[in-house]
Design an enzyme around this catalytic site. Structure first.
Site, PDB file in Angstrom:
ATOM      1  N   HIS A  75     -47.253  66.978 -15.368  1.00  0.00           N
ATOM      2  CA  HIS A  75     -48.197  67.582 -16.744  1.00  0.00           C
ATOM      3  C   HIS A  75     -47.903  68.551 -17.040  1.00  0.00           C
ATOM      4  O   HIS A  75     -48.039  68.726 -18.549  1.00  0.00           O
ATOM      5  CB  HIS A  75     -49.460  67.596 -15.209  1.00  0.00           C
ATOM      6  N   GLU A  76     -46.956  69.375 -16.586  1.00  0.00           N
ATOM      7  CA  GLU A  76     -46.533  70.868 -17.053  1.00  0.00           C
ATOM      8  C   GLU A  76     -45.278  70.167 -18.077  1.00  0.00           C
ATOM      9  O   GLU A  76     -45.712  70.623 -18.968  1.00  0.00           O
ATOM     10  CB  GLU A  76     -46.107  71.657 -16.660  1.00  0.00           C
ATOM     11  N   HIS A  87     -46.938  69.397 -21.837  1.00  0.00           N
ATOM     12  CA  HIS A  87     -46.900  70.284 -22.520  1.00  0.00           C
ATOM     13  C   HIS A  87     -45.228  70.764 -22.481  1.00  0.00           C
ATOM     14  O   HIS A  87     -45.701  71.933 -24.254  1.00  0.00           O
ATOM     15  CB  HIS A  87     -47.835  71.041 -21.475  1.00  0.00           C
TER      16      HIS A  87
END
Length: 250
Positions: free
Chosen positions: A128-129, A132
C-alpha cells in the site's frame, strides 16, 4: 495511508501526528528487557522477511522493481523507518513524502497476535505505502496540500496493493455482489483514508471528489499491466513487467 489507520492533518508534519504523545516514545522496561528496542528489532526482522526472496510477494516485488526503474530505488535501511507511534490509534504505518520514507509503527505491530497476522499485515502495508511512494516518485504527488492528489493515490493504493482481493473480503463481496465488489471495496477504503487525512471535509464533499477522480485513477494500473485482482494476476503482471523493455531499442 493504509486503511485501518487514523491520521489527522498536522501542519504537513506526519511525524507530529504519528508520535504526538511524547510519553509513548520513551523506552519501557519489563523484567529487564527494553520493550521499545525489542519491538523495533522484531519489526525490522519482519520487514526483512517480507522483502526476502523466500517470502516475497508479487505486489511488493513489482513495486520495489518499479521504484528502482523510476530512479527511486528503495533502500530498506534508509527508506523504511521503524518508529514508536502514538499508542491510542491503530496506525500501522504511512508514507512520509517529506522524508521519502515509509514509516512503520513498531508498537502497533507488536499488538498483532499471530505471526501469520503480522506477516500478512506487513505485506499488505508495504504494498500500500509503496504505491504512495511510486506515485510521489513518478508524479511528485502533493498529498499534504492537494486533496485531488491524495484521493487519487488512495484509490490506486487500495486497488493495486491486494487490499481488496476477494480472498480478504469474502463477506463484503457476498453482501455487495461479486461483480462490483472490488470497485466498492476500493471506494470504501480510499474514502476512509482520505477522511482520516482531511477530517475537516464533510462526507458529501469527499464523496464528490472521489466520484470525480475514481474513473481515471482506478483505471491507472501503473506499474502493473492489469488490475491485480488475485495473487496469480499480480505474479503474471510482475513477470510481464520484468520483460517489458527486453526488446526496446535504445
Amino acid at each position: 495511508m493504509a486503511e485501518g489507520s487514523s491520521e489527522e492533518s498536522s501542519g504537513n508534519n506526519l511525524r507530529d501526528f504519528m508520535q504526538k504523545d511524547v510519553e509513548s516514545r520513551r523506552s519501557y522496561m519489563w523484567y529487564g528487557k527494553d520493550i521499545k528496542a525489542e519491538n523495533k528489532k522484531n519489526t525490522r526482522a519482519l520487514v526483512n522477511k517480507v522483502l526476502s526472496y523466500e517470502h516475497s510477494s508479487p505486489f511488493v516485488n513489482m513495486l520495489m522493481l518499479a521504484m528502482a526503474n523510476s530512479g527511486c530505488a528503495v533502500n530498506p535501511d534508509t527508506h523504511i523507518a521503524i518508529e514508536e507511534c502514538y499508542p491510542n490509534t491503530n496506525v500501522l504505518g504511512a508514507f512520509d513524502p517529506s522524508n521519502n520514507q515509509i514509516v512503520l509503527c513498531q508498537n502497533q505491530f507488536a499488538k498483532l497476535y499471530t505471526k501469520r497476522g503480522r506477516y500478512l499485515s506487513m505485506t499488505y502495508l508495504l504494498s500500500h505505502e509503496l504505491i504512495h511512494a511510486f506515485d510521489h516518485c513518478r508524479a511528485k504527488s502533493d498529498v499534504y496540500n492537494n486533496p485531488t492528489h491524495l484521493m487519487c493515490t488512495e484509490v490506486r493504493a487500495a486497488a493495486l496493493s491486494g487490499q481488496c482481493m476477494l480472498q480478504y473480503n469474502k463477506i463484503d463481496a457476498s453482501l455487495s455482489g461479486l461483480r462490483d465488489y472490488h470497485k466498492q471495496c476500493v471506494r470504501k477504503y480510499a474514502l476512509l483514508s482520505f477522511r482520516a487525512m482531511f477530517p475537516q471535509w464533510i462526507d458529501s464533499e469527499a464523496s464528490a471528489l472521489l466520484d470525480k477522480v475514481f474513473p481515471s485513477c482506478y483505471n491507472d494500473h501503473e506499474p502493473f499491466d492489469r488490475m491485480p485482482l488475485t495473487i496469480k494476476q499480480a505474479e503474471l503482471s510482475y513477470k510481464a513487467y520484468q520483460t517489458r523493455h527486453r526488446y526496446s531499442v535504445k
